[in-house]
Design a protein around this motif. Structure first.
Motif, mmCIF file in Angstrom:
data_model
loop_
_atom_site.group_PDB
_atom_site.id
_atom_site.type_symbol
_atom_site.label_atom_id
_atom_site.label_comp_id
_atom_site.label_asym_id
_atom_site.label_seq_id
_atom_site.Cartn_x
_atom_site.Cartn_y
_atom_site.Cartn_z
ATOM 1 N N LYS A 93 0.841 -1.204 0.000
ATOM 2 C CA LYS A 93 0.000 0.000 0.000
ATOM 3 C C LYS A 93 0.874 1.252 0.000
ATOM 4 C CE LYS A 93 -3.886 2.320 0.913
ATOM 5 N NZ LYS A 93 -4.083 3.312 -0.095
ATOM 6 N N ALA A 94 1.942 1.243 0.775
ATOM 7 C CA ALA A 94 2.849 2.393 0.809
ATOM 8 C C ALA A 94 3.517 2.605 -0.548
ATOM 9 C CB ALA A 94 3.903 2.199 1.891
ATOM 10 N N ALA A 133 1.542 6.918 -6.651
ATOM 11 C CA ALA A 133 0.484 7.881 -6.959
ATOM 12 C C ALA A 133 0.959 9.305 -6.676
ATOM 13 C CB ALA A 133 -0.764 7.563 -6.152
ATOM 14 N N SER A 134 1.692 9.488 -5.579
ATOM 15 C CA SER A 134 2.211 10.814 -5.252
ATOM 16 C C SER A 134 3.228 11.275 -6.286
ATOM 17 C CB SER A 134 2.857 10.797 -3.862
ATOM 18 O OG SER A 134 1.879 10.543 -2.883
ATOM 19 N N GLN A 157 2.238 1.773 -3.460
ATOM 20 C CA GLN A 157 1.215 2.301 -4.369
ATOM 21 C C GLN A 157 0.971 3.787 -4.104
ATOM 22 O OE1 GLN A 157 -2.117 -0.284 -3.675
ATOM 23 N NE2 GLN A 157 -1.359 -1.884 -5.010
ATOM 24 N N ASP A 158 0.927 4.168 -2.815
ATOM 25 C CA ASP A 158 0.732 5.580 -2.468
ATOM 26 C C ASP A 158 1.894 6.434 -2.960
ATOM 27 O OD1 ASP A 158 -1.659 4.941 -1.295
ATOM 28 O OD2 ASP A 158 -0.905 5.016 0.773
#
Length: 106
Positions: free
Chosen positions: A38-39, A45-46, A41-42
């Motif tokens: 999840k980190a 995205a950032s 992917q975040d």
């Protein structure tokens, strides 16, 4: 026939040992793996958002430079009084002076 039976026992034994090794082996922390995924992917995205913002800023800067170049290349507009006059006409101004009355002497 004995080799077939022996071969079957050998295959069954290998399958049972592989299954018990998988069942009794160390467990992996799936929650940590999910958090790391999840980190990641975040972060991706950032990074994508930052790249889009950078592209938008570059486009805005290019547009501003083009507008400045266009403004510099355009001749200055005539002032408002010259633009209001029709060509070949002259304007006349009339001035009137007011008479002031002086107070009477006492």
């Amino acid at each position: 026939m004995t080799t077939k039976i022996l071969r079957s026992f050998l295959i069954a034994g290998v399958a049972v040992s592989a299954l018990s090794l998988a069942a009794c082996g160390p467990k992996t922390d799936t929650a940590a793996d999910a958090n790391a995924s999840k980190a990641a992917q975040d972060a991706a995205a950032s990074a994508s958002t930052a790249q889009d913002a950078s592209a938008n800023a570059a486009t805005a800067a290019a547009d501003a430079n083009k507008a400045a170049a266009d403004a510099a290349a355009t001749p200055a507009a005539p002032d408002a009084t010259t633009a209001a006059e029709a060509p070949g006409t002259t304007t006349t101004t009339t001035t009137t002076t007011e008479k002031k009355t002086e107070p009477a002497a006492h």
